[in-house]
Scaffold this active site. Structure first.
Site, PDB file in Angstrom:
ATOM      1  N   ARG A 111       1.015  -1.318  -0.051  1.00 41.67           N
ATOM      2  CA  ARG A 111       0.211  -0.069   0.045  1.00 41.67           C
ATOM      3  C   ARG A 111       0.855   1.091  -0.362  1.00 41.67           C
ATOM      4  O   ARG A 111       1.296   2.205   1.131  1.00 41.67           O
ATOM      5  CB  ARG A 111      -0.982   0.029   1.148  1.00 41.67           C
ATOM      6  N   GLN A 116      -0.725   2.693  -5.375  1.00 41.42           N
ATOM      7  CA  GLN A 116      -2.589   2.650  -5.031  1.00 41.42           C
ATOM      8  C   GLN A 116      -3.008   2.020  -6.059  1.00 41.42           C
ATOM      9  O   GLN A 116      -4.271   1.753  -5.868  1.00 41.42           O
ATOM     10  CB  GLN A 116      -2.510   3.953  -4.776  1.00 41.42           C
ATOM     11  N   ASP A 119      -3.914  -1.185  -6.414  1.00 36.48           N
ATOM     12  CA  ASP A 119      -4.429  -1.758  -5.218  1.00 36.48           C
ATOM     13  C   ASP A 119      -5.416  -2.343  -4.938  1.00 36.48           C
ATOM     14  O   ASP A 119      -6.440  -1.674  -5.077  1.00 36.48           O
ATOM     15  CB  ASP A 119      -4.165  -1.182  -4.032  1.00 36.48           C
ATOM     16  N   SER A 122      -7.928  -2.044  -1.596  1.00 40.72           N
ATOM     17  CA  SER A 122      -8.354  -0.817  -1.422  1.00 40.72           C
ATOM     18  C   SER A 122      -9.575  -0.461  -2.348  1.00 40.72           C
ATOM     19  O   SER A 122     -10.683  -0.210  -2.052  1.00 40.72           O
ATOM     20  CB  SER A 122      -8.118   0.667  -1.945  1.00 40.72           C
ATOM     21  N   TYR A 218      -1.575  -0.618   7.199  1.00 44.68           N
ATOM     22  CA  TYR A 218      -2.284  -1.280   8.243  1.00 44.68           C
ATOM     23  C   TYR A 218      -2.076  -1.140   9.999  1.00 44.68           C
ATOM     24  O   TYR A 218      -0.432  -0.659  10.192  1.00 44.68           O
ATOM     25  CB  TYR A 218      -2.164  -3.547   7.949  1.00 44.68           C
TER      26      TYR A 218
HETATM   27  P1  NAI Z   1      -7.886  -1.768   6.289  1.00 43.89           P
HETATM   28  O1  NAI Z   1      -6.315  -2.735   6.775  1.00 43.89           O
HETATM   29  O2  NAI Z   1      -7.776  -0.420   5.133  1.00 43.89           O
HETATM   30  O3  NAI Z   1      -9.015  -1.476   7.145  1.00 43.89           O
HETATM   31  C1  NAI Z   1      -9.212  -1.919   8.263  1.00 43.89           C
HETATM   32  C2  NAI Z   1      -8.872  -1.015   9.751  1.00 43.89           C
HETATM   33  O4  NAI Z   1      -9.354  -1.846  10.862  1.00 43.89           O
HETATM   34  C3  NAI Z   1      -7.770  -0.570   9.470  1.00 43.89           C
HETATM   35  O5  NAI Z   1      -7.708   1.041  10.270  1.00 43.89           O
HETATM   36  C4  NAI Z   1      -7.248  -0.883  10.566  1.00 43.89           C
HETATM   37  O6  NAI Z   1      -6.459   0.176  12.111  1.00 43.89           O
HETATM   38  C5  NAI Z   1      -8.338  -1.304  11.805  1.00 43.89           C
HETATM   39  N1  NAI Z   1      -8.530  -2.451  12.460  1.00 43.89           N
HETATM   40  C6  NAI Z   1      -7.448  -3.440  13.275  1.00 43.89           C
HETATM   41  N2  NAI Z   1      -7.843  -3.623  14.692  1.00 43.89           N
HETATM   42  C7  NAI Z   1      -8.897  -2.461  15.338  1.00 43.89           C
HETATM   43  C8  NAI Z   1      -9.505  -2.724  16.859  1.00 43.89           C
HETATM   44  N3  NAI Z   1      -8.643  -3.616  17.215  1.00 43.89           N
HETATM   45  N4  NAI Z   1     -10.097  -1.939  16.678  1.00 43.89           N
HETATM   46  C9  NAI Z   1     -10.028  -0.880  15.867  1.00 43.89           C
HETATM   47  N5  NAI Z   1      -9.526  -0.271  14.858  1.00 43.89           N
HETATM   48  C10 NAI Z   1      -8.787  -1.982  13.927  1.00 43.89           C
HETATM   49  O7  NAI Z   1      -9.289  -3.005   5.400  1.00 43.89           O
HETATM   50  P2  NAI Z   1     -10.143  -3.047   4.273  1.00 43.89           P
HETATM   51  O8  NAI Z   1      -9.191  -2.807   2.705  1.00 43.89           O
HETATM   52  O9  NAI Z   1     -10.856  -1.699   4.973  1.00 43.89           O
HETATM   53  O10 NAI Z   1     -11.089  -4.142   4.653  1.00 43.89           O
HETATM   54  C11 NAI Z   1     -11.729  -4.197   5.580  1.00 43.89           C
HETATM   55  C12 NAI Z   1     -12.283  -5.523   5.751  1.00 43.89           C
HETATM   56  O11 NAI Z   1     -13.296  -5.622   4.585  1.00 43.89           O
HETATM   57  C13 NAI Z   1     -11.406  -6.948   5.919  1.00 43.89           C
HETATM   58  O12 NAI Z   1     -11.445  -7.429   6.952  1.00 43.89           O
HETATM   59  C14 NAI Z   1     -11.701  -7.626   4.816  1.00 43.89           C
HETATM   60  O13 NAI Z   1     -10.947  -8.676   4.062  1.00 43.89           O
HETATM   61  C15 NAI Z   1     -13.387  -7.145   4.173  1.00 43.89           C
HETATM   62  N6  NAI Z   1     -14.062  -6.796   3.229  1.00 43.89           N
HETATM   63  C16 NAI Z   1     -14.859  -7.726   3.351  1.00 43.89           C
HETATM   64  C17 NAI Z   1     -15.082  -7.471   1.804  1.00 43.89           C
HETATM   65  C18 NAI Z   1     -16.825  -8.070   2.054  1.00 43.89           C
HETATM   66  O14 NAI Z   1     -17.509  -8.493   1.005  1.00 43.89           O
HETATM   67  N7  NAI Z   1     -17.772  -9.114   3.232  1.00 43.89           N
HETATM   68  C19 NAI Z   1     -15.203  -6.720   0.830  1.00 43.89           C
HETATM   69  C20 NAI Z   1     -14.205  -6.935   0.704  1.00 43.89           C
HETATM   70  C21 NAI Z   1     -13.079  -6.397   2.209  1.00 43.89           C
END
Ligand code: NAI
Length: 367
Positions: A111, A116, A119, A122, A218
């Protein structure tokens, strides 16, 4: 070099890795493209559009390079290269190394600013964040915006987004656009400004989180003691919410539990929790991936593959990521793997059947 575009075979997968505009861009870079018949159909891209863009429709099994969203469903050959989401940090044992092929995993693209445009995590998480709020909004027994009518004034719904990464920030923006009063929380304090710039309140918990930021934007995993304290503090915040969207993730690891059953029991009946981290176990103790459960009148959703629901736009963005990623490695119509380029070395998962990625080797305990 001939690039093959695979038809996805996984259940419910409606996206395609390369759309016709992507084909045209590869043709311009002197690559030939073969598309499996019907590959883009579920995303609204028909064979005729691919042909118009310069692709051939046919058998892709002998192509030099294969692109797909999920790992290729056909058996690869040793001289082939495949570009897909192999998810090797989560399931290193499922990487198809026996084929002897060279594999690039798009979910390993670092990232960074330059990467970008390549990615896929994202581009797809952004759509998932948007959809998570729409899903919650249609299931809530309330409306999101404030509404002043002759029959009285309705107060706006309160929405909390836990995890303000890519998906979370888009969820915040979407809930705001729909008129909700939105709060956001993340363990990385650096995102406070981003949450506030979207018009949401940043929930500050009296927790020490100086080490929460890992590499590449991350989060790092925290200890169980930290998570227990976090849950205790989040309980009060949660109890006031109409909708909660959870997106907290640590790359390659099970999702941290942010919401326990007792916390959920403090939410009012009719409220909704949408847990998009469901695929990795979920952020809520009660989440079931791909299912909806109702506990004490609170609905808990664990949607999987949300981007596939908006397959046209999801494919369009994925395709642009793939196109940019691939063309970054092409010189004079041929693949030129430059290991000095951190995007190339960072995403090279296996070379001629051997896993070479340090983090994946580490995960396998092979390093
Ligand atoms: P990301 O890594 O950009 O964001 C995750 C956020 O969670 C980060 O900002 C991180 O600091 C925060 N985080 C981690 N531990 C934490 C805690 N204990 N308390 C509060 N915040 C915490 O990931 P992104 O790309 O936004 O993806 C988020 C989730 O969505 C992932 O689990 C991914 O697998 C999932 N996802 C699900 C999809 C679906 O169809 N259900 C599709 C695409 C992504």
């Amino acid at each position: 070099m001939v690039v093959g575009v695979l038809r996805e075979t996984a259940e419910g997968e409606r996206r395609v890795a390369l759309v016709p505009t992507g084909v045209a861009a590869l043709k311009k870079a002197k690559l030939d493209v073969v598309v499996e018949s019907g590959a883009g159909e579920a995303a609204g891209f028909f064979d005729a559009a691919y042909k118009d863009a310069g692709a051939e429709i046919g058998d892709v099994s002998a192509c030099d390079l294969l692109v797909s969203i999920r790992p290729p469903s056909l058996t690869l050959r040793p001289n082939q290269t495949a570009i897909a989401i192999f998810d090797p940090l989560w399931a290193p044992g499922e990487v198809p190394t026996a084929s002897g092929a060279t594999l690039f995993s798009l979910d390993l693209v670092p990232r960074t600013t330059r990467a970008q445009a390549m990615d896929v995590l994202s581009s797809q998480a952004n759509l998932a964040g948007y959809l998570s709020v729409l899903l919650g909004a249609t299931e809530l027994t309330k409306i999101l915006p404030m509404m002043t009518t002759a029959a009285g004034t309705i107060a706006p719904a309160k929405v909390l987004i836990l995890g303000a990464g890519v998906a979370g920030l888009q969820a915040i923006a979407t809930a705001r656009r729909l008129g909700a009063v939105v709060s956001g929380y993340d363990v990385r304090a650096v995102v406070k400004e981003q949450v506030e710039s979207l018009g949401a309140r940043f929930v500050e918990l009296p927790l020490e989180t100086p080490d929460a930021q890992g590499t590449g934007g991350y989060a790092k995993a925290m200890g169980e003691e930290f998570y227990a304290k976090q849950r205790q503090l989040l309980g009060d915040v949660l109890s006031e919410m109409d909708m909660v969207v959870t997106t907290a993730a640590i790359p390659g690891m099970k999702s941290p539990i942010l919401v326990t059953q007792p916390m959920l029991e403090r939410m009012s009946a009719g409220s909704v929790l949408v847990d998009i981290a469901a695929e990795r176990g979920g952020n809520c103790e009660l989440t079931r991936a791909g299912e909806t459960i109702v506990h004490n009148g609170v609905k808990v959703y664990g949607p999987i593959n949300l981007p596939s629901r908006v397959s046209t736009h999801a494919s369009q963005l994925f395709s642009k990521n793939v196109q940019t990623f691939l063309l970054n490695m092409v010189k004079e119509g041929q693949l030129a793997i430059n290991m000095e380029d951190p995007i190339v070395s960072g995403s090279l998962l296996a070379k001629e059947g051997k896993i070479v990625h340090a983090m994946v080797l580490d995960k396998m305990g092979a390093k």
